[in-house]
Design a protein around this motif. Structure first.
Motif, mmCIF file in Angstrom:
data_model
loop_
_atom_site.group_PDB
_atom_site.id
_atom_site.type_symbol
_atom_site.label_atom_id
_atom_site.label_comp_id
_atom_site.label_asym_id
_atom_site.label_seq_id
_atom_site.Cartn_x
_atom_site.Cartn_y
_atom_site.Cartn_z
ATOM 1 N N ILE A 34 0.780 -1.085 -0.040
ATOM 2 C CA ILE A 34 0.053 -0.002 0.142
ATOM 3 C C ILE A 34 0.857 1.263 0.042
ATOM 4 O O ILE A 34 0.791 2.091 -0.818
ATOM 5 N N LEU A 35 2.020 1.377 0.944
ATOM 6 C CA LEU A 35 2.739 2.408 0.770
ATOM 7 C C LEU A 35 3.621 2.677 -0.286
ATOM 8 O O LEU A 35 3.856 3.603 -0.727
ATOM 9 N N MET A 38 1.152 4.268 -2.952
ATOM 10 C CA MET A 38 1.041 5.492 -2.583
ATOM 11 C C MET A 38 2.285 6.248 -2.792
ATOM 12 O O MET A 38 2.074 7.456 -3.415
ATOM 13 N N GLY A 42 0.827 8.379 -5.858
ATOM 14 C CA GLY A 42 -0.024 9.179 -4.836
ATOM 15 C C GLY A 42 0.784 10.402 -4.126
ATOM 16 O O GLY A 42 0.066 10.826 -3.162
ATOM 17 N N THR A 43 1.817 10.467 -4.766
ATOM 18 C CA THR A 43 2.870 11.505 -3.894
ATOM 19 C C THR A 43 2.585 12.914 -4.859
ATOM 20 O O THR A 43 2.926 12.917 -5.671
ATOM 21 N N ASP A 47 3.489 17.087 -0.652
ATOM 22 C CA ASP A 47 3.927 15.991 0.122
ATOM 23 C C ASP A 47 5.381 16.173 0.074
ATOM 24 O O ASP A 47 6.099 15.802 1.248
ATOM 25 N N ASN A 55 10.602 10.932 -0.793
ATOM 26 C CA ASN A 55 9.318 10.387 -0.922
ATOM 27 C C ASN A 55 9.162 9.173 0.508
ATOM 28 O O ASN A 55 9.576 8.070 0.139
ATOM 29 N N ASN A 57 6.563 7.739 1.843
ATOM 30 C CA ASN A 57 5.817 6.683 1.479
ATOM 31 C C ASN A 57 6.432 5.358 0.889
ATOM 32 O O ASN A 57 6.479 4.348 0.952
#
Length: 93
Positions: A34-35, A38, A42-43, A47, A55, A57
């Motif tokens: 998941i991380l 992301m 999803g960054t 962020d 990064n 995540n």
């Protein structure tokens, strides 16, 4: 002492899915995927600014995936062997 629990005179078997290390490896693997996802998809730039361009995540996800592999290897290389006769005798006492 036999390791497989399928024989008539077998006294011991592996803990298998009930080994806590395998449960931890599974959880680390799921959260790591998941991380990592992301971190890859999803960054945002906001962020990255919060973490000085790192990064977090992505790196945490990769770290969790490495830890999951290490736990799984540990479980595979050194399985917990349960002596069923000793466990049954301890319950009777």
């Amino acid at each position: 002492m036999s390791i497989s629990g399928s024989g008539q005179g077998a006294r011991a078997h592996r803990a298998g899915a009930f080994d806590i290390r395998l449960v931890i490896a599974t959880l680390f693997g799921v959260f790591g995927l998941i991380l990592t996802g992301m971190g890859l998809f999803g960054t945002s730039d906001a962020d990255l600014q919060k973490t000085d361009g790192m990064n977090i995540n992505l790196w945490t996800g990769i770290g969790l995936l490495v830890a999951a592999v290490l736990f799984a290897l540990w479980t595979w290389r050194r399985p917990i062997v349960v002596d069923t006769e000793a466990a049954a005798g301890a319950r009777r006492d």
